[in-house]
Design an enzyme around this catalytic site. Sequence first.
Site, mmCIF file in Angstrom:
data_model
loop_
_atom_site.group_PDB
_atom_site.id
_atom_site.type_symbol
_atom_site.label_atom_id
_atom_site.label_comp_id
_atom_site.label_asym_id
_atom_site.label_seq_id
_atom_site.Cartn_x
_atom_site.Cartn_y
_atom_site.Cartn_z
ATOM 1 N N ARG A 88 0.850 16.173 -33.033
ATOM 2 C CA ARG A 88 0.214 15.490 -34.166
ATOM 3 C C ARG A 88 -1.295 15.538 -34.008
ATOM 4 O O ARG A 88 -1.856 14.906 -33.110
ATOM 5 C CB ARG A 88 0.682 14.034 -34.273
ATOM 6 N N ASP A 138 -0.058 0.669 -31.053
ATOM 7 C CA ASP A 138 -1.017 1.754 -31.217
ATOM 8 C C ASP A 138 -1.951 1.388 -32.352
ATOM 9 O O ASP A 138 -1.969 0.240 -32.814
ATOM 10 C CB ASP A 138 -0.314 3.100 -31.435
#
Length: 534
Positions: free
Chosen positions: A170, A450
Amino acid sequence: MVATSTAPSSIQAALTIQGEAAAVANVLDAATTELLVQLHRRFNARRLELLDARRVRQARFDAGELPDFLPETRRIREGDWKVAPLPPKLLDRRIEITGPVDAKMIINALNSGANVFMADFEDSSSPTFANVIQGQANLQAAVRGELSFTSPEGKHYALKASGLATLMVRPRGWHLSEKHVLVDGERMSGGIFDLAVFAIHNAKRLASEDRGPYFYLPKMQSHLEAQLWDEVMSYIETRLVLPIGTMKATVLIETLPAVFEMDEILHALKSRIAGLNCGRWDYVFSYIKTFRKHPNRCLPERGQVTMTTPFLKRYSELLIQTCHRRGALAMGGMAAQIPINHDPEANAAAMAKVRADKLREVTAGHDGTWVAHPGLIPIAREIFDAHMPTANQLHVEKPPVAAERDVLIDPPTGTITRTGFLNNIDVCVRYIAAWLDGLGCVPIHYLMEDAATAEISRAQLWQWLHVGGQTLDDGTALDFALFDAAIDTIDQRIDRSGLPGEHRIDEAAKLLKLWTHAPELIEFLTLPCYERLA
């Protein structure tokens, strides 16, 4: 120090690398820097145009407009078309694990027994240049089966000889730049940098072995942004003499505007799309951000906004229906829980939540799911194996789902408790401090936090305090006096000793206070924080 590459002189004059020469020499070689310059010159202006279009659209939302399906793309939504066939490696993705690109994480994730490992340069990584460059070097070694790591305590980690998870990468989103790499004096796109560097070093090998390259694309808000990714990948494929469509992509539907353009996003990437993913936490953040000035769309505290609430349930169902109609996989969301080894009762309760969430996903029709910790893989696999005996659910008939705009934006009811309010503050401060210290994935209260989950907490605080009239469930007015007192007493709730980024907690608290008092909600916390990274 400033280090220039060994690229040809015309390229060398255009590109400047702000970093230690020894740290970048093996990653940013002449061929790589030449490609980066070409990509920047060809695509960066369009990237900036699309970011401007986001701001224009958000101004309309701030003025009261509501997101909706695009009338000009109705023919795409109503057309009878399919995406390109999926490669064998991406047909069964029932369990995916995600995490940052440090060596230990990569090894453990590839060895974990998951079907897929998503190596993340985005929300679970703090993009110091050292992290970014070392992450690329780690992935190069992993692709070649050569990655190993020895901890300071002497424990050795190495990749297994077989049975490794399929690697996906990603890159950063369109909004993030790479300040250490300048082309013609301009910062490069962080996303283009991440994807291109990985591709030039690994794409041919992965393609020759039928195992990639495969990517996850984050934070898109429109199909036009998907078109730009398709053009970037096609350009790289041409430069590397690979067939168009070799690179495969899965798109995270994690912004509210994007849910109204899922057909269009699939169509824009039709030759390479492998699926869409319910990026649930960023989606909740995007909901708050989109409706930040709509007092009738304030969400309750984060813990009450679950996937069973109508707007999230319909989002998941519509994603599944859209993907399966077009021949793409519909991936479920993240289980952020981590095992609580010292407390069997609390661990049992946490694992029960994971089981319920994964059962909901597989019975709804999802083809796979995400976990944040290897300890959750056996639970998720047991549930998906029991309810999905085939590789995926593309063939499973489900009742049609109405694409109703109002259901997709209807806010849930709920409350704001004092505990929930304080938790938002504490999670933000702890996460920001860790991020500034170079760590983007942080265990807090037995959840793997996160950037996405920190963003929910931050955006909720801003909206609760700025739209007015919000109260705690005990009747206490939710105002800046309450917020400021909570910031000032944070050490009564947090024992900073030994925490990631403990020496930056005061800085993080000041930043959160500044952002929350600001008259406008900042777009992403990672943007101002990035300027503070060493």
